[in-house]
Motif scaffolding. Structure first.
Motif, PDB file in Angstrom:
ATOM      1  N   ILE A   2      29.147  -2.338   8.783  1.00 53.31           N
ATOM      2  CA  ILE A   2      29.798  -1.009   8.534  1.00 53.31           C
ATOM      3  C   ILE A   2      29.526  -0.121   9.838  1.00 53.31           C
ATOM      4  O   ILE A   2      30.451   0.584  10.301  1.00 53.31           O
ATOM      5  N   ALA A   3      28.286  -0.255  10.419  1.00 54.03           N
ATOM      6  CA  ALA A   3      27.926   0.433  11.499  1.00 54.03           C
ATOM      7  C   ALA A   3      28.541   0.112  12.684  1.00 54.03           C
ATOM      8  O   ALA A   3      29.221   0.672  13.645  1.00 54.03           O
ATOM      9  N   LEU A   4      28.903  -1.304  12.598  1.00 54.04           N
ATOM     10  CA  LEU A   4      29.587  -1.703  13.980  1.00 54.04           C
ATOM     11  C   LEU A   4      30.895  -1.270  14.050  1.00 54.04           C
ATOM     12  O   LEU A   4      31.651  -1.321  15.213  1.00 54.04           O
ATOM     13  N   GLY A  34      36.026  -5.359  26.768  1.00 51.58           N
ATOM     14  CA  GLY A  34      36.715  -6.576  26.791  1.00 51.58           C
ATOM     15  C   GLY A  34      36.318  -7.450  25.338  1.00 51.58           C
ATOM     16  O   GLY A  34      37.164  -8.405  25.282  1.00 51.58           O
ATOM     17  N   MET A  35      35.279  -7.307  24.623  1.00 53.44           N
ATOM     18  CA  MET A  35      34.694  -8.043  23.781  1.00 53.44           C
ATOM     19  C   MET A  35      34.809  -7.503  22.342  1.00 53.44           C
ATOM     20  O   MET A  35      34.948  -7.985  21.408  1.00 53.44           O
ATOM     21  N   SER A  36      34.013  -6.344  22.415  1.00 53.84           N
ATOM     22  CA  SER A  36      33.837  -5.664  21.113  1.00 53.84           C
ATOM     23  C   SER A  36      34.946  -5.243  20.058  1.00 53.84           C
ATOM     24  O   SER A  36      34.947  -5.468  18.963  1.00 53.84           O
ATOM     25  N   ASP A  37      36.083  -5.206  20.885  1.00 51.24           N
ATOM     26  CA  ASP A  37      37.522  -4.906  20.212  1.00 51.24           C
ATOM     27  C   ASP A  37      37.940  -6.075  19.404  1.00 51.24           C
ATOM     28  O   ASP A  37      38.755  -6.153  18.499  1.00 51.24           O
ATOM     29  N   LYS A  38      37.343  -7.332  19.784  1.00 54.95           N
ATOM     30  CA  LYS A  38      38.002  -8.729  19.529  1.00 54.95           C
ATOM     31  C   LYS A  38      37.180  -9.051  18.086  1.00 54.95           C
ATOM     32  O   LYS A  38      37.443 -10.110  17.382  1.00 54.95           O
ATOM     33  N   VAL A  39      35.928  -8.412  17.752  1.00 53.21           N
ATOM     34  CA  VAL A  39      35.239  -8.898  16.434  1.00 53.21           C
ATOM     35  C   VAL A  39      35.792  -8.945  15.352  1.00 53.21           C
ATOM     36  O   VAL A  39      36.418  -7.744  15.197  1.00 53.21           O
TER      37      VAL A  39
END
Length: 117
Positions: free
Chosen positions: A51-53, A103-108
């Motif tokens: 939830i925090a992420l 470029g990575m966090s939006d893909k999780v």
């Protein structure tokens, strides 16, 4: 909950569906979203962390998790998508600081908030 790990100016942050209090504070232009799951049992640490992420949407934010041990299931799911600094605290607790990775966090995929095993 022990708030000793958060600055005295940390403010309570209302976040839906969490099982522990979340706090927010700003240091050097970075907003920190912090919570302590060190007294929780699975799956609470993973649920609260996921939830925090979801709130970690820019390089100007970081998530700080205090836990009683390394959250192996969580790290297996999200490690490629965030920069994660781990520090051992007094008493053997761990502080994990999750930082946005361009470029990575939006893909999780944070939809599955339970541990598989």
């Amino acid at each position: 909950m022990n708030t000793n790990h958060f600055p005295s100016d940390a403010k309570l942050l209302h976040v839906d569906n969490t099982t522990v209090p979340f706090f927010s504070y700003v240091q050097e232009g970075i907003e920190y979203i912090s919570f302590d799951t060190s007294l929780c049992v699975p799956p609470e640490p993973m649920v609260n962390a996921m939830i925090a992420l979801e709130l970690l949407d820019s390089p100007h934010k970081k998530v700080v998790m205090i836990n009683h041990r390394s959250p192996i299931g969580l790290l297996a799911k999200v490690q490629p998508f965030y920069d994660i600094d781990v520090t051992e605290l007094e008493g053997g607790k761990l502080q994990l600081i999750f930082s946005y990775k361009e470029g990575m966090s939006d893909k999780v995929d944070l939809s599955q908030k339970q541990c598989a095993g």
